[in-house]
Design a protein around this motif. Structure first.
Motif, PDB file in Angstrom:
ATOM      1  N   ARG A 165      41.522  26.111  78.004  1.00  0.00           N
ATOM      2  CA  ARG A 165      41.966  25.069  77.068  1.00  0.00           C
ATOM      3  C   ARG A 165      41.409  25.320  75.670  1.00  0.00           C
ATOM      4  O   ARG A 165      42.106  25.132  74.672  1.00  0.00           O
ATOM      5  CB  ARG A 165      41.531  23.695  77.579  1.00  0.00           C
ATOM      6  CG  ARG A 165      42.304  23.204  78.789  1.00  0.00           C
ATOM      7  CD  ARG A 165      42.039  21.741  79.060  1.00  0.00           C
ATOM      8  NE  ARG A 165      40.643  21.504  79.411  1.00  0.00           N
ATOM      9  CZ  ARG A 165      40.176  21.527  80.656  1.00  0.00           C
ATOM     10  NH1 ARG A 165      41.008  21.792  81.658  1.00  0.00           N
ATOM     11  NH2 ARG A 165      38.907  21.286  80.901  1.00  0.00           N
ATOM     12  N   ARG A 168      43.341  28.030  74.028  1.00  0.00           N
ATOM     13  CA  ARG A 168      44.791  27.783  74.052  1.00  0.00           C
ATOM     14  C   ARG A 168      45.542  28.858  74.854  1.00  0.00           C
ATOM     15  O   ARG A 168      46.533  29.438  74.394  1.00  0.00           O
ATOM     16  CB  ARG A 168      45.355  27.691  72.635  1.00  0.00           C
ATOM     17  CG  ARG A 168      44.707  26.604  71.792  1.00  0.00           C
ATOM     18  CD  ARG A 168      45.242  26.614  70.369  1.00  0.00           C
ATOM     19  NE  ARG A 168      44.545  25.662  69.532  1.00  0.00           N
ATOM     20  CZ  ARG A 168      44.890  24.381  69.394  1.00  0.00           C
ATOM     21  NH1 ARG A 168      45.939  23.920  70.045  1.00  0.00           N
ATOM     22  NH2 ARG A 168      44.196  23.578  68.605  1.00  0.00           N
ATOM     23  N   SER A 169      45.066  29.089  76.044  1.00  0.00           N
ATOM     24  CA  SER A 169      45.714  30.069  76.914  1.00  0.00           C
ATOM     25  C   SER A 169      47.126  29.626  77.246  1.00  0.00           C
ATOM     26  O   SER A 169      47.398  28.442  77.471  1.00  0.00           O
ATOM     27  CB  SER A 169      44.904  30.254  78.197  1.00  0.00           C
ATOM     28  OG  SER A 169      45.600  31.050  79.128  1.00  0.00           O
ATOM     29  N   ASP A 172      47.823  28.406  82.624  1.00  0.00           N
ATOM     30  CA  ASP A 172      46.810  27.513  83.172  1.00  0.00           C
ATOM     31  C   ASP A 172      46.244  28.112  84.455  1.00  0.00           C
ATOM     32  O   ASP A 172      47.013  28.441  85.372  1.00  0.00           O
ATOM     33  CB  ASP A 172      47.412  26.136  83.485  1.00  0.00           C
ATOM     34  CG  ASP A 172      47.797  25.387  82.225  1.00  0.00           C
ATOM     35  OD1 ASP A 172      47.124  25.569  81.201  1.00  0.00           O
ATOM     36  OD2 ASP A 172      48.786  24.626  82.279  1.00  0.00           O
ATOM     37  N   ASP A 186      43.390  35.764  78.066  1.00  0.00           N
ATOM     38  CA  ASP A 186      43.370  34.971  76.832  1.00  0.00           C
ATOM     39  C   ASP A 186      41.946  34.578  76.456  1.00  0.00           C
ATOM     40  O   ASP A 186      41.589  34.557  75.271  1.00  0.00           O
ATOM     41  CB  ASP A 186      44.236  33.723  76.992  1.00  0.00           C
ATOM     42  CG  ASP A 186      45.717  34.059  77.144  1.00  0.00           C
ATOM     43  OD1 ASP A 186      46.132  35.096  76.595  1.00  0.00           O
ATOM     44  OD2 ASP A 186      46.440  33.297  77.805  1.00  0.00           O
TER      45      ASP A 186
END
Length: 584
Positions: A165, A168-169, A172, A186
């Motif tokens: 989070r 900002r990957s 999920d 990421d």
């Protein structure tokens, strides 16, 4: 002799750029991978899924993903957690078939994983079982890297989901190998962007930059000069004399010195060292006294750089009230009112989860109104669903309802099997219906309940004893002696080698702190202090000198069930415990 051969060597005399001193990160091939397994021990459990992404210079070069037949059943808790069932892996290849392909995919690359020791442990075990040498690839742990780069102000923890989070990957993490590997890619790129400001531009820099002490650490080494080499507590203080950080050690000098060396890599602690202006030391008689004193001092001073033990007063309890038709209530205070307590919980949410677990198994009323045989109210929806006997309408007498109360009290204080059986039955049904999210909710409820019940029963085994005197051999041939009253350390001392024990024990008991117990399962100390004392009492070599009462645990207590769950979940990456020791 060929002259050009010697002319080529002249290139070595040219001063290289920074990028030439190592492998530039833009040229490094990373294989970011994740494993799903049947448990937390590489020696006892097996891999069920491998997911990997190969990247270089921010570009994805390839992906690797496959389920793996573990060669045995997948525990129900693991299926709930990952969504991987026995049916899914039935036709999957076994590890001897998968491993060569993965090793070829990762050949020559730098391996990256979140909580890399876990994944590498399983990978090395698979290589050993298949007759392959352990991977010689360089390894980068994004969890370790994040702990060294990010501050607590940026992120409350370094779990994969939290970091995904933060950076900002686009993927999920969902406890499936390829998804988690993509999220880790990421996170890796985000962390590489951060470490650039530290002058990290090569793979060699990335793996070693945290090992160098900061200028502040080097400048303040003199603060450790006057610290004694004895067990005790140390306090880092700012210019105003306020405590920044409190710790304990069996050798104060060595521990404090480590804060000013390359071995101290925690960003937040390095920040604390930069602010500190002095180090105060408090010598203790024994290591246990130092550990207990540290907890008490942290609870009193609440230093901003201590992560744990700062607010022992914030715990909550689940209380079975004492009234004509008792109910379960979440409370903060223990009262001497004949109520039955379960706890402590670190948050109201955890207490609510444990309460929900009890309600799943035992039809206690869930309304909050005070009831009596003379006071009647309209029944709620739970009565129609068969989840409550509706004592509010008089459908269930006080005598009939008392059977539920005794069942709940027995489950809270002695044997939780009725709760565990009810929750596990529901979880199996939900898993069969592929309702994994609902099953995961039940898993959390059961974990909160069993873990806390086991903890409380263990604490009560000691807090019920008015006085206990125990001794352990010291390094110099003497004995460390402690007096414990209702789970609270009341006195600590050292008996010299060859001395007669009776006078020393009598003197220590006579000068020990007077302890007046209060209500509840931990009447005289915090749960953490009593747990420290218990760990010392259970250590090898400790001998009981005097015990007023009986030291025992329930024969069918929650500890046996907790051990079963811990074996199923311990060590799995990315799932830190909400309370007590990890389930994953």
């Amino acid at each position: 002799m060929s002259v050009p051969v010697f002319k080529v060597r002249r290139v070595e005399a040219v001063q290289g750029t920074l990028d030439e001193l190592g492998t530039p990160l833009r040229d490094v091939t990373f294989v970011v991978f994740d494993l799903e397994t049947t448990g937390g021990s590489a020696a006892e459990h097996a891999i069920t899924e491998i997911g990997a992404v190969k990247v270089r210079g921010g570009e994805v070069l390839g992906e690797f993903a496959t389920l793996v037949d573990p060669g045995g059943p997948i525990p129900p808790f693991i299926s709930v957690l990952t969504g991987i069932t026995d049916a899914m892996v039935m036709a999957a290849p076994k590890m001897p078939e998968v491993l060569p392909a993965f090793l070829e995919f990762a050949a020559g690359a730098t391996l990256v994983a979140h909580n890399a020791p876990f994944d590498m442990g399983f990978l090395k075990a698979a290589c050993a079982a298949g007759g392959y040498p352990p991977p010689a690839n360089p390894v980068v742990d994004t969890a370790d890297l994040a702990r060294r780069v990010l501050t607590r102000d940026e992120t409350p923890n370094c779990k994969l989901a939290t970091l995904a989070r933060l950076f900002r990957s686009v993927t999920d993490p969902c406890h499936r190998a390829l998804s988690d590997a993509k999220a880790t890619v990421d996170v890796l790129h985000g962390l590489i962007g951060r470490v650039g400001s530290y002058g990290v531009h090569t793979l060699e820099d990335l793996r070693s930059f945290v090992r160098a002490p900061t200028p502040e650490q080097q400048r303040k080494r003199h603060l450790a000069q006057s610290v004694p080499g004895a067990p005790g507590v140390y306090v880092f203080e700012d210019a105003k004399g306020e405590a920044l950080y409190i710790g304990k050690s069996s050798n104060l000098r060595n521990r404090v010195r480590s804060y000013f060396t390359a071995s101290e890599t925690r960003p937040r602690v390095r920040e604390m060292v930069g602010i500190a202006e002095s180090v105060r030391s408090i010598v203790c008689a024994t290591a246990l006294e130092a550990e207990v004193r540290e907890l008490r001092m942290i609870g009193a001073a609440k230093p901003r750089y201590n992560k744990r033990s700062r607010f022992p007063e914030r715990v909550v309890w689940l209380k079975l009230t004492d009234e004509p038709f008792p109910r379960l209530s979440v409370v903060r205070d223990l009262k001497d009112d004949h109520g039955t307590y379960l706890g402590p919980f670190s948050s109201s949410r955890l207490a609510d989860e444990a309460r929900a677990a009890l309600h799943e198994a035992i039809p206690l009323r869930q309304c909050t109104q005070r009831l009596s045989p003379r006071v009647r109210r309209s029944a709620c929806t739970l009565a129609g669903l068969g989840r409550c006997g509706a004592p509010c309408e008089g459908r269930e007498s006080e005598g009939d309802y008392s059977r539920h109360v005794e069942s709940a009290r027995h489950a809270m204080e002695r044997d939780p099997e009725v709760v565990v059986s009810a929750i596990e039955t529901r979880m199996r049904r939900l898993s069969a219906e592929q309702r994994y999210e609902e099953a995961a909710v039940d898993r959390d409820r059961l974990a909160a309940y069993v873990r806390t019940a086991a903890r409380m029963q263990r604490l009560r085994s000691l807090t019920a004893i008015p006085q206990m005197v125990a001794a352990a051999p010291a390094f110099d041939g003497g004995w460390d002696i402690h007096v414990v009253r209702h789970g609270r350390l009341a006195a600590a001392g050292v008996m010299p080698r060859g001395a007669h024990p009776v006078p020393y024990v009598d003197a220590l008991v006579a000068t020990a702190e007077t302890v007046s117990p209060g209500p509840g399962p931990i009447p005289a100390a915090s749960a953490e202090e009593t747990e420290c004392v218990l760990r010392w009492l259970e250590a090898p070599g400790v001998r009981l000198v005097r015990v007023d009462g009986t030291w025992s645990l329930p024969a069918y207590g929650a500890g046996r069930l907790r051990a079963r769950m811990e074996r199923a979940y311990q060590g799995l990456p990315g799932h830190q415990p909400r309370e007590g020791k990890p389930l994953r």
